[in-house]
Design an enzyme around this catalytic site. Sequence first.
Site, PDB file in Angstrom:
ATOM      1  N   ASP A   9       0.878  -1.158   0.000  1.00  0.00           N
ATOM      2  CA  ASP A   9       0.000   0.000   0.000  1.00  0.00           C
ATOM      3  C   ASP A   9       0.928   1.224   0.000  1.00  0.00           C
ATOM      4  O   ASP A   9       2.112   1.102   0.341  1.00  0.00           O
ATOM      5  CB  ASP A   9      -0.879  -0.046   1.259  1.00  0.00           C
ATOM      6  CG  ASP A   9      -1.680   1.223   1.442  1.00  0.00           C
ATOM      7  OD1 ASP A   9      -2.329   1.649   0.473  1.00  0.00           O
ATOM      8  OD2 ASP A   9      -1.643   1.802   2.544  1.00  0.00           O
ATOM      9  N   LEU A  10       0.418   2.371  -0.383  1.00  0.00           N
ATOM     10  CA  LEU A  10       1.271   3.567  -0.475  1.00  0.00           C
ATOM     11  C   LEU A  10       1.168   4.445   0.778  1.00  0.00           C
ATOM     12  O   LEU A  10       2.099   4.519   1.575  1.00  0.00           O
ATOM     13  CB  LEU A  10       0.870   4.355  -1.727  1.00  0.00           C
ATOM     14  CG  LEU A  10       1.591   5.674  -1.972  1.00  0.00           C
ATOM     15  CD1 LEU A  10       3.068   5.452  -2.234  1.00  0.00           C
ATOM     16  CD2 LEU A  10       0.961   6.394  -3.173  1.00  0.00           C
ATOM     17  N   ASP A  11      -0.030   5.050   0.941  1.00  0.00           N
ATOM     18  CA  ASP A  11      -0.230   6.017   2.030  1.00  0.00           C
ATOM     19  C   ASP A  11      -0.117   5.335   3.390  1.00  0.00           C
ATOM     20  O   ASP A  11      -0.897   4.434   3.699  1.00  0.00           O
ATOM     21  CB  ASP A  11      -1.623   6.659   1.912  1.00  0.00           C
ATOM     22  CG  ASP A  11      -1.790   7.430   0.609  1.00  0.00           C
ATOM     23  OD1 ASP A  11      -0.997   8.347   0.371  1.00  0.00           O
ATOM     24  OD2 ASP A  11      -2.719   7.107  -0.160  1.00  0.00           O
ATOM     25  N   THR A  17       1.878   9.968   3.909  1.00  0.00           N
ATOM     26  CA  THR A  17       0.821  10.832   3.375  1.00  0.00           C
ATOM     27  C   THR A  17      -0.489  10.639   4.130  1.00  0.00           C
ATOM     28  O   THR A  17      -1.384  11.468   4.019  1.00  0.00           O
ATOM     29  CB  THR A  17       0.586  10.550   1.885  1.00  0.00           C
ATOM     30  OG1 THR A  17       0.643   9.143   1.713  1.00  0.00           O
ATOM     31  CG2 THR A  17       1.612  11.223   1.014  1.00  0.00           C
ATOM     32  N   LYS A  45      -8.823   5.488   6.213  1.00  0.00           N
ATOM     33  CA  LYS A  45      -7.575   4.971   5.639  1.00  0.00           C
ATOM     34  C   LYS A  45      -7.882   3.869   4.635  1.00  0.00           C
ATOM     35  O   LYS A  45      -8.641   2.938   4.937  1.00  0.00           O
ATOM     36  CB  LYS A  45      -6.653   4.453   6.737  1.00  0.00           C
ATOM     37  CG  LYS A  45      -6.043   5.568   7.562  1.00  0.00           C
ATOM     38  CD  LYS A  45      -5.020   5.027   8.531  1.00  0.00           C
ATOM     39  CE  LYS A  45      -4.384   6.161   9.324  1.00  0.00           C
ATOM     40  NZ  LYS A  45      -3.486   5.630  10.364  1.00  0.00           N
ATOM     41  N   GLY A  46      -7.285   3.972   3.467  1.00  0.00           N
ATOM     42  CA  GLY A  46      -7.492   2.951   2.437  1.00  0.00           C
ATOM     43  C   GLY A  46      -8.783   3.137   1.652  1.00  0.00           C
ATOM     44  O   GLY A  46      -9.038   2.408   0.702  1.00  0.00           O
ATOM     45  N   SER A 114      -2.825   0.707  -4.218  1.00  0.00           N
ATOM     46  CA  SER A 114      -3.360   1.830  -3.436  1.00  0.00           C
ATOM     47  C   SER A 114      -4.643   2.352  -4.043  1.00  0.00           C
ATOM     48  O   SER A 114      -4.811   2.337  -5.263  1.00  0.00           O
ATOM     49  CB  SER A 114      -2.328   2.967  -3.424  1.00  0.00           C
ATOM     50  OG  SER A 114      -2.914   4.161  -2.958  1.00  0.00           O
ATOM     51  N   ALA A 115      -5.531   2.872  -3.187  1.00  0.00           N
ATOM     52  CA  ALA A 115      -6.775   3.478  -3.677  1.00  0.00           C
ATOM     53  C   ALA A 115      -6.530   4.876  -4.228  1.00  0.00           C
ATOM     54  O   ALA A 115      -7.405   5.468  -4.854  1.00  0.00           O
ATOM     55  CB  ALA A 115      -7.783   3.553  -2.530  1.00  0.00           C
ATOM     56  N   ARG A 117      -5.715   8.130  -6.245  1.00  0.00           N
ATOM     57  CA  ARG A 117      -5.588   8.566  -7.636  1.00  0.00           C
ATOM     58  C   ARG A 117      -4.364   9.463  -7.797  1.00  0.00           C
ATOM     59  O   ARG A 117      -3.978   9.811  -8.903  1.00  0.00           O
ATOM     60  CB  ARG A 117      -6.868   9.285  -8.064  1.00  0.00           C
ATOM     61  CG  ARG A 117      -8.026   8.279  -8.157  1.00  0.00           C
ATOM     62  CD  ARG A 117      -9.358   8.948  -8.169  1.00  0.00           C
ATOM     63  NE  ARG A 117      -9.547   9.721  -9.387  1.00  0.00           N
ATOM     64  CZ  ARG A 117     -10.583  10.539  -9.586  1.00  0.00           C
ATOM     65  NH1 ARG A 117     -11.497  10.673  -8.661  1.00  0.00           N
ATOM     66  NH2 ARG A 117     -10.706  11.196 -10.706  1.00  0.00           N
ATOM     67  N   ASN A 118      -3.761   9.838  -6.677  1.00  0.00           N
ATOM     68  CA  ASN A 118      -2.529  10.634  -6.734  1.00  0.00           C
ATOM     69  C   ASN A 118      -1.272   9.767  -6.744  1.00  0.00           C
ATOM     70  O   ASN A 118      -0.158  10.297  -6.670  1.00  0.00           O
ATOM     71  CB  ASN A 118      -2.477  11.581  -5.521  1.00  0.00           C
ATOM     72  CG  ASN A 118      -3.527  12.686  -5.615  1.00  0.00           C
ATOM     73  OD1 ASN A 118      -3.559  13.424  -6.600  1.00  0.00           O
ATOM     74  ND2 ASN A 118      -4.392  12.775  -4.618  1.00  0.00           N
ATOM     75  N   LYS A 145     -11.252  -0.833  -1.237  1.00  0.00           N
ATOM     76  CA  LYS A 145     -10.926  -1.749  -0.151  1.00  0.00           C
ATOM     77  C   LYS A 145     -12.053  -1.608   0.886  1.00  0.00           C
ATOM     78  O   LYS A 145     -12.505  -0.485   1.086  1.00  0.00           O
ATOM     79  CB  LYS A 145      -9.588  -1.379   0.509  1.00  0.00           C
ATOM     80  CG  LYS A 145      -8.395  -1.431  -0.450  1.00  0.00           C
ATOM     81  CD  LYS A 145      -7.144  -0.832   0.204  1.00  0.00           C
ATOM     82  CE  LYS A 145      -5.991  -0.770  -0.786  1.00  0.00           C
ATOM     83  NZ  LYS A 145      -4.791  -0.112  -0.260  1.00  0.00           N
ATOM     84  N   GLU A 169       0.067  -3.349   4.617  1.00  0.00           N
ATOM     85  CA  GLU A 169      -1.068  -2.433   4.724  1.00  0.00           C
ATOM     86  C   GLU A 169      -1.140  -1.737   6.077  1.00  0.00           C
ATOM     87  O   GLU A 169      -0.915  -2.371   7.099  1.00  0.00           O
ATOM     88  CB  GLU A 169      -2.373  -3.244   4.571  1.00  0.00           C
ATOM     89  CG  GLU A 169      -3.125  -3.040   3.304  1.00  0.00           C
ATOM     90  CD  GLU A 169      -3.630  -1.640   3.044  1.00  0.00           C
ATOM     91  OE1 GLU A 169      -3.678  -0.810   3.951  1.00  0.00           O
ATOM     92  OE2 GLU A 169      -3.986  -1.380   1.893  1.00  0.00           O
ATOM     93  N   ASP A 170      -1.518  -0.456   6.073  1.00  0.00           N
ATOM     94  CA  ASP A 170      -1.685   0.247   7.364  1.00  0.00           C
ATOM     95  C   ASP A 170      -3.150   0.483   7.710  1.00  0.00           C
ATOM     96  O   ASP A 170      -3.444   1.014   8.781  1.00  0.00           O
ATOM     97  CB  ASP A 170      -0.978   1.611   7.332  1.00  0.00           C
ATOM     98  CG  ASP A 170      -1.705   2.601   6.437  1.00  0.00           C
ATOM     99  OD1 ASP A 170      -2.105   2.216   5.319  1.00  0.00           O
ATOM    100  OD2 ASP A 170      -1.887   3.763   6.857  1.00  0.00           O
TER     101      ASP A 170
END
Length: 222
Positions: A9-11, A17, A45-46, A114-115, A117-118, A145, A169-170
């Site tokens: 996952d990203l954020d 972020t 989150k997510g 990741s969800a 769009r950025n 998610k 995943e966070d």
Amino acid sequence: MRTKACIFDLDGVIVDTARYHYLAWKRLTGDLGIRFTEKDNEHLKGVSRMASLDIILEIGGKKLSTSEKEELAALKNKWYLEYISTMTPREILPGTLELIDDLRSQNIKIALGSASRNTPLILERLKLKDYFDAVADGNSVHKAKPDPEVFLKAAEMLGVEADRCVVFEDAYAGVEAALNAGMICIGIGENDILKDAHMVIKGLYEMDLDKLIDLEKQLGNE
Ligand code: G6P
Ligand code: MG
């Protein structure tokens, strides 16, 4: 190793972020007169931008038209982009690059799920694009998610079976998504929130190949 791919996952996993998302939502809820806490933020989150706004409006007991909601989501994103505009590779969270290099040395494929769009913009700012064999994000995936779509899509792009993938995943919703995809999930954060994950760590700096092998063995013995 049994693991053939790791999906990040990203954020909140690779970069903090998650903090900026929270600050931007906090600013919006302040303007709307909605009480919004860090605990409420855990549920976002997510979760995609629009679905997050829906949750916030529900907390505040507000009903708005689609166009009003689109305007608010755009405003939140404008503030969020301001927060991330100065981001540099120094904000990549500790242990990320080391772990990815170690995984690669074992021919394990690396994907992003990741969800957001950025995602393309953030990967660009962090100079991380070349680290990923596949990127599944909010631009290519539409079911949020805990639906497993984003992780299944990443696995498909890599050509790896779901049960050979490990997800980092966070978010509570993200852990559920990984489990729904039939993948191993390593939670990043607090045990009480991420207790469904197969293992919970504070950050990627706590993970290495030996721990992954131990986890594979432990799960294989269950
Ligand atoms: C991630 C974050 C969420 C965010 C979502 C959409 O999943 O954890 O907090 O709402 O992405 O992000 P975006 O950048 O598209 O608004
Ligand atoms: Mg996250």
